[in-house]
Scaffold this motif. Structure first.
Motif, PDB file in Angstrom:
ATOM      1  N   LEU A   1      26.196  37.383  13.536  1.00 38.12           N
ATOM      2  CA  LEU A   1      26.615  36.840  12.241  1.00 38.12           C
ATOM      3  C   LEU A   1      27.626  37.783  11.576  1.00 38.12           C
ATOM      4  O   LEU A   1      28.634  37.337  11.005  1.00 38.12           O
ATOM      5  CB  LEU A   1      25.394  36.642  11.340  1.00 38.12           C
ATOM      6  CG  LEU A   1      25.640  36.011   9.965  1.00 38.12           C
ATOM      7  CD1 LEU A   1      26.218  34.607  10.105  1.00 38.12           C
ATOM      8  CD2 LEU A   1      24.339  35.980   9.158  1.00 38.12           C
ATOM      9  N   GLY A   2      27.361  39.079  11.666  1.00 34.47           N
ATOM     10  CA  GLY A   2      28.306  40.058  11.148  1.00 34.47           C
ATOM     11  C   GLY A   2      29.644  39.978  11.864  1.00 34.47           C
ATOM     12  O   GLY A   2      30.713  40.050  11.243  1.00 34.47           O
ATOM     13  N   GLY A   3      29.586  39.812  13.199  1.00 34.80           N
ATOM     14  CA  GLY A   3      30.816  39.648  13.981  1.00 34.80           C
ATOM     15  C   GLY A   3      31.570  38.403  13.572  1.00 34.80           C
ATOM     16  O   GLY A   3      32.812  38.414  13.474  1.00 34.80           O
ATOM     17  N   LEU A   4      30.837  37.329  13.316  1.00 37.29           N
ATOM     18  CA  LEU A   4      31.442  36.072  12.862  1.00 37.29           C
ATOM     19  C   LEU A   4      32.157  36.262  11.529  1.00 37.29           C
ATOM     20  O   LEU A   4      33.323  35.894  11.374  1.00 37.29           O
ATOM     21  CB  LEU A   4      30.351  35.002  12.725  1.00 37.29           C
ATOM     22  CG  LEU A   4      30.683  33.775  11.867  1.00 37.29           C
ATOM     23  CD1 LEU A   4      31.812  32.977  12.491  1.00 37.29           C
ATOM     24  CD2 LEU A   4      29.453  32.909  11.675  1.00 37.29           C
TER      25      LEU A   4
ATOM     26  N   ALA B   1      34.331  31.825  16.482  1.00 35.87           N
ATOM     27  CA  ALA B   1      33.595  30.681  17.050  1.00 35.87           C
ATOM     28  C   ALA B   1      32.539  31.163  18.034  1.00 35.87           C
ATOM     29  O   ALA B   1      31.399  30.680  18.044  1.00 35.87           O
ATOM     30  CB  ALA B   1      34.570  29.729  17.741  1.00 35.87           C
ATOM     31  N   PHE B   2      32.925  32.140  18.845  1.00 35.67           N
ATOM     32  CA  PHE B   2      32.018  32.748  19.815  1.00 35.67           C
ATOM     33  C   PHE B   2      30.814  33.362  19.092  1.00 35.67           C
ATOM     34  O   PHE B   2      29.654  33.149  19.478  1.00 35.67           O
ATOM     35  CB  PHE B   2      32.804  33.810  20.591  1.00 35.67           C
ATOM     36  CG  PHE B   2      32.037  34.543  21.656  1.00 35.67           C
ATOM     37  CD1 PHE B   2      31.852  33.980  22.905  1.00 35.67           C
ATOM     38  CD2 PHE B   2      31.533  35.811  21.419  1.00 35.67           C
ATOM     39  CE1 PHE B   2      31.170  34.665  23.904  1.00 35.67           C
ATOM     40  CE2 PHE B   2      30.850  36.506  22.399  1.00 35.67           C
ATOM     41  CZ  PHE B   2      30.666  35.931  23.649  1.00 35.67           C
ATOM     42  N   SER B   3      31.078  34.120  18.018  1.00 33.91           N
ATOM     43  CA  SER B   3      30.008  34.776  17.259  1.00 33.91           C
ATOM     44  C   SER B   3      29.135  33.770  16.506  1.00 33.91           C
ATOM     45  O   SER B   3      27.927  33.965  16.383  1.00 33.91           O
ATOM     46  CB  SER B   3      30.602  35.770  16.255  1.00 33.91           C
ATOM     47  OG  SER B   3      31.250  36.820  16.919  1.00 33.91           O
ATOM     48  N   ALA B   4      29.761  32.694  16.012  1.00 27.69           N
ATOM     49  CA  ALA B   4      29.010  31.695  15.251  1.00 27.69           C
ATOM     50  C   ALA B   4      27.949  31.022  16.103  1.00 27.69           C
ATOM     51  O   ALA B   4      26.774  30.950  15.723  1.00 27.69           O
ATOM     52  CB  ALA B   4      29.969  30.655  14.676  1.00 27.69           C
ATOM     53  N   THR B   5      28.361  30.527  17.261  1.00 31.10           N
ATOM     54  CA  THR B   5      27.399  29.847  18.131  1.00 31.10           C
ATOM     55  C   THR B   5      26.379  30.835  18.685  1.00 31.10           C
ATOM     56  O   THR B   5      25.197  30.503  18.829  1.00 31.10           O
ATOM     57  CB  THR B   5      28.125  29.137  19.294  1.00 31.10           C
ATOM     58  OG1 THR B   5      28.955  30.076  19.983  1.00 31.10           O
ATOM     59  CG2 THR B   5      28.985  27.996  18.780  1.00 31.10           C
ATOM     60  N   MET B   6      26.825  32.071  18.943  1.00 36.09           N
ATOM     61  CA  MET B   6      25.901  33.093  19.438  1.00 36.09           C
ATOM     62  C   MET B   6      24.839  33.407  18.384  1.00 36.09           C
ATOM     63  O   MET B   6      23.650  33.517  18.701  1.00 36.09           O
ATOM     64  CB  MET B   6      26.682  34.360  19.809  1.00 36.09           C
ATOM     65  CG  MET B   6      25.814  35.451  20.404  1.00 36.09           C
ATOM     66  SD  MET B   6      26.793  36.909  20.850  1.00 36.09           S
ATOM     67  CE  MET B   6      27.442  36.375  22.420  1.00 36.09           C
TER      68      MET B   6
ATOM     69  N   ALA C   1      33.338  28.988  21.879  1.00 38.07           N
ATOM     70  CA  ALA C   1      32.127  28.584  21.164  1.00 38.07           C
ATOM     71  C   ALA C   1      31.013  28.221  22.144  1.00 38.07           C
ATOM     72  O   ALA C   1      29.853  28.612  21.967  1.00 38.07           O
ATOM     73  CB  ALA C   1      32.433  27.400  20.243  1.00 38.07           C
ATOM     74  N   LEU C   2      31.371  27.489  23.191  1.00 34.87           N
ATOM     75  CA  LEU C   2      30.395  27.101  24.220  1.00 34.87           C
ATOM     76  C   LEU C   2      29.883  28.335  24.968  1.00 34.87           C
ATOM     77  O   LEU C   2      28.679  28.457  25.253  1.00 34.87           O
ATOM     78  CB  LEU C   2      31.050  26.115  25.197  1.00 34.87           C
ATOM     79  CG  LEU C   2      30.129  25.333  26.142  1.00 34.87           C
ATOM     80  CD1 LEU C   2      29.121  24.503  25.355  1.00 34.87           C
ATOM     81  CD2 LEU C   2      30.958  24.430  27.059  1.00 34.87           C
ATOM     82  N   ALA C   3      30.791  29.268  25.255  1.00 38.52           N
ATOM     83  CA  ALA C   3      30.397  30.512  25.924  1.00 38.52           C
ATOM     84  C   ALA C   3      29.433  31.309  25.051  1.00 38.52           C
ATOM     85  O   ALA C   3      28.480  31.931  25.561  1.00 38.52           O
ATOM     86  CB  ALA C   3      31.634  31.351  26.246  1.00 38.52           C
ATOM     87  N   GLY C   4      29.650  31.282  23.732  1.00 35.91           N
ATOM     88  CA  GLY C   4      28.748  31.977  22.816  1.00 35.91           C
ATOM     89  C   GLY C   4      27.336  31.425  22.866  1.00 35.91           C
ATOM     90  O   GLY C   4      26.358  32.180  22.823  1.00 35.91           O
ATOM     91  N   ILE C   5      27.229  30.092  22.977  1.00 31.78           N
ATOM     92  CA  ILE C   5      25.908  29.458  23.118  1.00 31.78           C
ATOM     93  C   ILE C   5      25.198  30.006  24.348  1.00 31.78           C
ATOM     94  O   ILE C   5      24.012  30.353  24.309  1.00 31.78           O
ATOM     95  CB  ILE C   5      26.051  27.923  23.235  1.00 31.78           C
ATOM     96  CG1 ILE C   5      26.539  27.330  21.906  1.00 31.78           C
ATOM     97  CG2 ILE C   5      24.721  27.276  23.642  1.00 31.78           C
ATOM     98  CD1 ILE C   5      26.875  25.848  21.983  1.00 31.78           C
ATOM     99  N   GLY C   6      25.945  30.116  25.454  1.00 21.60           N
ATOM    100  CA  GLY C   6      25.343  30.572  26.704  1.00 21.60           C
ATOM    101  C   GLY C   6      24.981  32.043  26.699  1.00 21.60           C
ATOM    102  O   GLY C   6      23.859  32.434  27.047  1.00 21.60           O
ATOM    103  N   ILE C   7      25.931  32.888  26.284  1.00 19.54           N
ATOM    104  CA  ILE C   7      25.728  34.337  26.367  1.00 19.54           C
ATOM    105  C   ILE C   7      24.687  34.809  25.355  1.00 19.54           C
ATOM    106  O   ILE C   7      24.056  35.847  25.538  1.00 19.54           O
ATOM    107  CB  ILE C   7      27.083  35.069  26.180  1.00 19.54           C
ATOM    108  CG1 ILE C   7      28.002  34.772  27.376  1.00 19.54           C
ATOM    109  CG2 ILE C   7      26.900  36.581  26.052  1.00 19.54           C
ATOM    110  CD1 ILE C   7      29.413  35.319  27.232  1.00 19.54           C
ATOM    111  N   SER C   8      24.470  34.021  24.297  1.00 18.98           N
ATOM    112  CA  SER C   8      23.620  34.418  23.167  1.00 18.98           C
ATOM    113  C   SER C   8      22.322  35.106  23.569  1.00 18.98           C
ATOM    114  O   SER C   8      21.999  36.178  23.062  1.00 18.98           O
ATOM    115  CB  SER C   8      23.306  33.201  22.300  1.00 18.98           C
ATOM    116  OG  SER C   8      22.610  32.221  23.049  1.00 18.98           O
ATOM    117  N   ASN C   9      21.563  34.486  24.468  1.00 20.05           N
ATOM    118  CA  ASN C   9      20.237  35.024  24.783  1.00 20.05           C
ATOM    119  C   ASN C   9      20.148  35.666  26.159  1.00 20.05           C
ATOM    120  O   ASN C   9      19.056  36.075  26.565  1.00 20.05           O
ATOM    121  CB  ASN C   9      19.180  33.920  24.631  1.00 20.05           C
ATOM    122  CG  ASN C   9      18.930  33.588  23.168  1.00 20.05           C
ATOM    123  OD1 ASN C   9      18.580  34.454  22.380  1.00 20.05           O
ATOM    124  ND2 ASN C   9      19.177  32.342  22.792  1.00 20.05           N
TER     125      ASN C   9
END
Length: 395
Positions: A152-155, A256-261, A309-317
């Motif tokens: 969230l901070g990165g976003l 976008a990456f940080s938001a979805t993550m 954004a899609l990559a952020g969803i995947g890498i998140s966890n």
């Protein structure tokens, strides 16, 4: 406190005590500094008049600083406790982007990048150690949500950075970052959990494990974090130079990456409880692979941002699962397994992007973002080891 009290989830402490709020703010601040760096990179490159390969060397210096100071921070944490170390590292980190903005030449930039990387990394180790202590005090898993606050901070940092720079300039942006960081630290300061030092663990961490399992899980962390570092360091430049994005828009790739993550990390603990570490890791890995390939073959900036954004969803966890598995391996002290996974993971995030800079100068970034997801195939092959991440569920 009896064993029944410890094991009964109903008797866990509240959702957001002061100690959790404080460590969440620390993750938010660290992510904010890192995210604020992303939109500064194109302007930083232009100011110094350097190419991708020299910028890659400077990013390598960032990585060296981080990997030098991370184990030093670990030693101080063992001797002094995480509370003292996280306070000192956070104070020093706050003005470092301002320092980086004021560098007159490449040689001074080398020192500034070393310090920025060093204290981002040192604070990272200290706040993760403090988060572990808060988890123990609450008897509740909070690590995924802590990493969500980092995202969230990165976003926030990357989303407002490009717009702020475009409207007010680079120096006012750096001053603004410093003020915001000091404000967050001032709020967190009195609430940071005081933990006892563990001087006996300092020597223990120096011994590397001889069994292959921690290194295999470390490999999962490594190949999960290389793409994250690639998006952080090169996403804005790719959008701006190859896809014609504006200064303001180029910051939205990492945003976008940080938001979805961040969104997925807030849900991470619940998803893992429902589906287990192995299945969650596999679905996340495939999603991340599709997202980065989409970013690499994108015909324009909006499609590339959608891919990020899609990559952020995947890498998140992927990384929290790897770290949880590393800290719960049978027959191995948690600190040892976690130190291997952390060191390998952050090595990938910090060093690989500098190598990518050299390659990209000859190939362009589109081919880079298309090929980096090959690493995820290795993660899929090793994903069965994520079963160890589920060892602490319900405790």
């Amino acid at each position: 406190m009896d064993q029944h009290t410890i094991d009964n989830p109903a008797l866990r402490s509240g959702y957001m005590p002061k100690s959790r709020l404080a460590v969440s703010l620390l993750f938010l601040m660290n992510g904010f500094v890192t995210g604020s760096w992303a939109p500064k990179i194109p302007e930083f490159k232009d100011k110094l008049g350097i190419g991708e390969s020299v910028l890659g060397l400077l990013i390598l210096t960032f990585g060296i600083g981080s990997l030098v100071l991370m184990p030093i921070a670990g030693g101080f944490i063992a001797r002094l406790g995480s509370q003292k170390v996280v306070k000192v590292t956070a104070i020093i980190l706050s003005p470092l982007l301002l320092l980086l903005t004021l560098v007159p030449n490449v040689w001074v930039a080398v020192g500034a990048m070393f310090l920025l990387g060093g204290f981002v990394g040192a604070m990272d180790v200290a706040m993760n150690a403090n988060a572990v202590e808060v988890e123990k005090s609450m008897r509740r898993a909070i690590m995924s949500s802590c990493h969500a606050y980092w995202s969230l901070g990165g976003l926030i940092g990357s989303a407002i950075g490009g717009v702020f720079i475009a409207h007010f300039g680079v120096l006012p942006h750096a001053v603004f970052i410093t003020i915001v960081c000091l404000a967050m630290l001032a709020i967190a300061w009195p609430m940071i959990l005081h933990d006892q030092p563990h001087p006996d663990t300092a020597k223990e961490k120096l011994r590397l494990p001889m069994t292959p399992l921690p290194w295999l899980i470390g490999l999962v962390a490594l190949f999960s974090m290389v793409p994250e570092g690639t998006v952080l360091d090169w996403g804005a430049l790719y959008l701006r130079n190859e896809l014609g994005a504006s200064v303001a828009l180029s910051g939205f790739g990492f945003a976008a990456f940080s938001a979805t993550m961040a969104i997925m990390r807030f849900a991470g603990d619940h998803v893992r409880d429902r589906f287990g570490g192995v299945r969650t890791l596999r679905v996340c890995t495939v999603t991340a692979l599709v997202g980065l390939v989409l970013a690499g073959i994108a015909p324009n900036a909006p499609v590339a941002i959608l891919g990020f954004a899609l990559a952020g969803i995947g890498i998140s966890n992927m990384v929290p699962i790897a770290f949880s598995a590393a800290g719960n391996m049978p027959g191995l002290a948690p600190g040892i397994g976690l130190s291997v996974a952390t060191f390998m993971g952050y090595s990938g995030m910090l060093f690989a992007p500098s190598l990518i800079g050299f390659v990209a100068e000859h190939t362009g970034f589109a081919i880079i973002f298309t090929c980096v997801p090959v690493l995820f195939i290795v993660v899929l092959l090793l994903s069965h080891h994520a079963v160890h991440a589920d060892q602490n569920r319900g405790h």
